[in-house]
Write a protein that holds these residues in place. Structure first.
Motif, mmCIF file in Angstrom:
data_model
loop_
_atom_site.group_PDB
_atom_site.id
_atom_site.type_symbol
_atom_site.label_atom_id
_atom_site.label_comp_id
_atom_site.label_asym_id
_atom_site.label_seq_id
_atom_site.Cartn_x
_atom_site.Cartn_y
_atom_site.Cartn_z
ATOM 1 N N TRP A 32 0.841 -1.206 0.000
ATOM 2 C CA TRP A 32 0.000 0.000 0.000
ATOM 3 C C TRP A 32 0.870 1.248 0.000
ATOM 4 O O TRP A 32 0.610 2.205 -0.722
ATOM 5 C CB TRP A 32 -0.915 -0.020 1.224
ATOM 6 N N LEU A 36 1.824 1.758 -4.449
ATOM 7 C CA LEU A 36 0.456 2.186 -4.740
ATOM 8 C C LEU A 36 0.216 2.416 -6.229
ATOM 9 O O LEU A 36 -0.825 2.049 -6.760
ATOM 10 C CB LEU A 36 0.127 3.452 -3.937
ATOM 11 N N TRP A 40 -3.356 0.991 -7.645
ATOM 12 C CA TRP A 40 -4.402 1.965 -7.329
ATOM 13 C C TRP A 40 -5.285 2.205 -8.540
ATOM 14 O O TRP A 40 -4.812 2.559 -9.611
ATOM 15 C CB TRP A 40 -3.721 3.257 -6.894
ATOM 16 N N THR A 47 -2.009 4.619 -12.698
ATOM 17 C CA THR A 47 -1.745 5.705 -11.759
ATOM 18 C C THR A 47 -0.340 6.223 -12.053
ATOM 19 O O THR A 47 0.635 5.788 -11.435
ATOM 20 C CB THR A 47 -1.888 5.222 -10.295
ATOM 21 N N CYS A 50 1.986 9.551 -8.165
ATOM 22 C CA CYS A 50 1.663 9.246 -6.776
ATOM 23 C C CYS A 50 2.679 9.960 -5.886
ATOM 24 O O CYS A 50 3.886 9.811 -6.068
ATOM 25 C CB CYS A 50 1.730 7.743 -6.528
ATOM 26 N N THR A 62 -2.620 11.552 -5.920
ATOM 27 C CA THR A 62 -2.497 10.607 -7.020
ATOM 28 C C THR A 62 -3.218 11.173 -8.235
ATOM 29 O O THR A 62 -4.078 12.057 -8.105
ATOM 30 C CB THR A 62 -3.130 9.227 -6.704
ATOM 31 N N SER A 148 -9.507 -2.337 -7.430
ATOM 32 C CA SER A 148 -8.216 -1.906 -6.874
ATOM 33 C C SER A 148 -7.704 -2.951 -5.886
ATOM 34 O O SER A 148 -6.511 -3.286 -5.881
ATOM 35 C CB SER A 148 -8.349 -0.560 -6.155
#
Length: 159
Positions: A32, A36, A40, A47, A50, A62, A148
């Protein structure tokens, strides 16, 4: 004259998704907080940006990108970080604790240990109003956050 207000019930403000992940909390928490951008967003989304400063008041930003190029920014600050246990962030504030007039929700993510080295992952989205909760549900909260979570679980299982 006395005015009484009644707070909305938690169910009127909250959306929740939970999943048991066959990996220990430390591994899920690490994914996490350090990977991410790899998981994500719903399936098909990326993504490409971030930014996380993992401390109370630290920035969380993000940008998710849809296959058609549409971008969806997220911004806010972390309220609480408890390694391997809990992450809380909100869009109610920006850097320097500046209030955001467009506040929508606060996210509380927990990583509870289960027998056999597994993790019960719970993500709660607490909304400022019942209307915000309904809007988030209609936006596809369960499908999007669920996809996700599929991506997070797959990443964690890769080792």
């Amino acid at each position: 004259m006395k005015t009484e207000t009644t707070a909305p019930a938690a169910a009127d403000l909250e959306l929740v998704i939970t999943r048991d992940i066959p990996a220990p909390p430390a591994r899920v928490f690490r994914a996490w907080t350090t990977q991410l951008s790899q998981w994500w967003g719903p399936h098909g989304m990326t993504t490409p940006f971030c930014e996380m400063d993992l401390r109370p008041g630290g920035i969380f930003r993000t940008i998710m990108r849809a296959p058609d190029g549409t971008e969806y920014p997220t911004k806010g600050v972390f309220l609480e970080i408890v390694p391997d246990e809990r992450i809380v962030f909100t869009d109610a504030f920006g850097p320097g604790w500046v209030p955001d007039p467009d506040a929508f929700f606060t996210a509380i993510t927990t990583f509870d240990p289960l027998p056999g080295g597994k993790t019960k992952y719970t993500a709660r989205a607490l909304h400022w109003t019942a209307g915000h909760r309904e809007k988030h549900a209609k936006m596809g909260f369960h499908q999007g956050w669920g996809e996700s979570l599929d991506r997070l679980a797959a990443l964690v299982l890769q080792g």
